[in-house]
Structure formats: structure tokens, C-alpha cells
Design an enzyme around this catalytic site. Structure first.
Site, short mmCIF file in Angstrom:
data_model
loop_
_atom_site.label_atom_id
_atom_site.label_comp_id
_atom_site.label_asym_id
_atom_site.label_seq_id
_atom_site.Cartn_x
_atom_site.Cartn_y
_atom_site.Cartn_z
N GLY A 18 0.98 -1.06 -0.12
CA GLY A 18 -0.15 0.17 -0.30
C GLY A 18 0.83 1.41 0.30
N ALA A 19 1.80 1.44 -0.49
CA ALA A 19 2.83 2.67 -0.77
C ALA A 19 2.92 3.32 -1.89
CB ALA A 19 4.28 1.80 -1.17
N GLY A 22 -1.67 7.94 0.87
CA GLY A 22 -1.81 7.95 2.49
C GLY A 22 -0.06 7.75 2.92
N ILE A 23 -0.06 7.10 4.38
CA ILE A 23 1.12 6.55 5.60
C ILE A 23 2.31 6.32 4.52
CG2 ILE A 23 1.19 5.51 7.29
CD1 ILE A 23 -0.58 6.83 8.07
N GLY A 24 1.11 5.24 4.03
CA GLY A 24 2.16 3.99 3.11
C GLY A 24 3.25 4.35 2.13
N TYR A 172 -13.69 -2.70 9.39
CA TYR A 172 -11.89 -2.41 9.79
C TYR A 172 -10.91 -2.43 11.25
CZ TYR A 172 -8.92 0.76 9.38
OH TYR A 172 -7.48 1.22 9.15
#
Length: 305
Positions: A18-19, A22-24, A172
Site C-alpha cells: 500500500g505504498a 497515504g501513510i504507506g 475495519y
């Protein structure tokens, strides 16, 4: 502390799921600055290419690769690992996640609830497929990204896929709790076998887009968005800061397997610090039963080498 506080990671290879957003994305950007080869594991290859170009524009001499990785498609994971084509992997960051907002429960092709499948089952199976290369790399690391939201949830082992109680935010949070339980159970199994691979659990706290710096063309924060988000900065932070516990877990050799790291201020914002996990996040009995169920659902035997 930033990556500059640690020794160079040149010659090492890190995979981040998930790069591309967002955070990734910020985990990948910060790790790229450490000198390592960073592999962006993403379902959407076009977004992965855009993220790689964005990082390359900010990080001179960044060593970047991407591999198509669809965690919701269990059958595709062996192909993704083969496409990775590495004989050593110093760390895998289990970051990718999906949070659905609609009231309708969605499933994968195999009939698994989509958030549980992506956030937990896909990562569980991925670690199983990566086990040989992780074992072949001395002092490799599995860094599992949980969530602050798990503090108020408990796992229902009789309804892991929310067939009887589907509420998007709860489902989630429970999928992320499953991931954290997996990370702590993986540590116990690695230690029992005397493996050098470490399993570290982290969470980013509360990270908002409005407090996150722009990374055009990937992401642009407007002045209005930033101003609206400023009051929240008393308790929360941006995704670039939320990435820091994850980066530290990858790079800081003094962090040991089985530890939990998160933001310093109330677990929501600030620089990384070690935390004591709440009992339900690391309960050995729940984690062992979840492990058995996850293996049955994925058809993957995650056996630490």
C-alpha cells in the site's frame, strides 16, 4: 528521530504494501532516503508508478521498484512474490488497508469480507509466501501496521468476517486488531524456533490529510484544508509523521521483536515511543485461534523458518 539518526540502509531491500498513497507513501519516501532499495507493493500499477516518480523527485538517487500486489486476491500472491525476484528481504511493512464507508457488506472472489480479507488475510498469506526469503536474510523484520482504533474493539472469533454484525468502522477496526494479534503471535512463533527474523507491531496514531504536506501530483493539500485542520493538530498529526513509528521499526536495530510502537502523545500524535499493548491486542489464546482460522481461510501455512 528521523532516518538520519540510524546507520545507512544501503544494500538492504524493503517491501511496503500500500505504498502509493497515504501513510504507506510517506513510509516509502522516508525509507528511500535511507539508501535502501524500496519496493512499492501496490494493487494499482499506475498509482505505484506515480508514487515512485514523486519520491524520485524528492529523494536524490532513490532506489525504487514496484510490484503488483493485490492482497484481496490470494491466488495472485505467489505470483507477486515471484515477481519480487529477490534473494534477500530485510523488511516487509504490512501497511496496506481498506476502510469502506457503505452499509453494504462486500466480499472478494473467494467470499471473504473485503476489509478482513485485505487488511488481515492477505497480509497473513503474504508473510507465508515470503517466509523463505525472510528466513534467508539475517535479522529481517516483519513490521505490522495496526490502528489506534483497536483499543475500543474486541475480536469476535465466531464472526471473523462480520457475517452477522457488519458495521463498516467496527469491521475495519477488528480487521486491524486481527493484524496486531497476528504480529504478536508471529513474534512468539519466531522466538520459539530461534529465528533471527523480528516481528514488530506499530500504529500511526491519528493522521489527517489536512495536516499532511502536499506531494504533487500524487496529493495536494489546499490552504483551506490546512486551515480547517489546524485545530485538530492539538491531538492529531499528518500522515508524514504517522509514518515515523513504522520507519523507526524498520531501521532502529535497538527495537526488539514483540514490541509495540506508536506516537508519543496519548498514542495519537508526536514522535515514536514504545507502548505497552493492551491485553486484548496480544492475547495468546485469541491470537493462536485466529492463526488457525486464518490458515484455514487462506490455505497458507505460515510457518516461521
Amino acid at each position: 528521530m528521523t532516518w538520519q539518526n540510524y546507520s545507512s540502509a544501503a544494500g538492504k531491500t524493503f517491501l511496503i504494501t500500500g505504498a502509493s498513497a497515504g501513510i504507506g507513501y510517506f513510509v516509502a519516501e522516508q525509507l528511500a532516503a535511507s539508501g535502501a532499495t524500496v519496493v512499492l507493493g501496490c494493487r494499482d500499477t499506475a498509482k505505484a508508478d506515480l508514487a515512485a516518480r514523486t519520491i524520485a523527485a524528492r529523494v536524490p538517487d532513490a532506489r525504487l521498484r514496484s510490484v503488483r500486489l493485490d492482497l484481496a486476491d490470494l491466488a495472485s500472491l505467489p505470483v507477486a512474490v515471484a515477481d519480487l525476484g529477490v534473494d534477500r528481504l530485510d523488511a516487509v511493512v504490512l501497511n496496506a488497508g481498506v476502510l469502506l464507508a457503505g452499509a453494504d457488506r462486500r466480499c472478494t472472489a473467494r467470499g471473504h469480507e473485503l476489509m478482513f480479507a485485505t487488511n488481515h488475510l492477505g497480509h497473513f498469506a503474504l508473510v507465508g509466501h515470503l517466509a523463505p526469503v525472510l528466513a534467508a536474510t539475517e535479522n529481517s523484520r516483519v513490521v505490522t501496521v495496526g490502528s489506534f482504533a483497536v483499543r475500543s474493539e474486541r475480536l469476535d472469533l465466531s464472526d471473523l468476517q462480520s457475517e452477522h454484525d457488519y458495521r463498516p468502522k467496527r469491521t475495519y477496526a477488528r480487521s486491524k486488531l486481527a493484524q496486531m494479534l497476528f504480529g504478536f503471535e508471529l513474534d512468539r512463533r519466531l522466538r520459539a524456533r530461534g529465528a533471527t527474523t523480528a516481528s514488530i507491531v506499530v500504529h500511526p496514531g491519528g493522521a489527517l490529510d489536512s495536516l499532511t504536506p502536499s506531494r504533487p501530483p500524487l496529493f495536494t493539500r489546499t490552504t483551506a484544508q490546512h486551515l480547517r485542520g489546524l485545530p485538530a493538530s492539538l491531538l492529531l498529526h499528518g500522515k508524514h509523521v504517522g509514518a515515523e513509528p513504522i520507519v523507526r521499526a524498520v531501521l532502529d536495530t535497538e527495537i526488539s521483536s514483540g514490541q509495540l510502537w506508536g506516537p508519543r502523545v496519548f498514542g495519537l500524535r508526536g514522535r515514536p515511543r514504545r507502548e505497552t499493548p493492551h491485553a486484548h491486542m496480544a492475547d495468546p489464546d485469541t491470537a493462536a485461534r485466529l492463526w488457525v482460522a486464518s490458515s484455514a481461510l487462506t490455505g497458507v501455512d505460515v510457518s516461521p523458518r
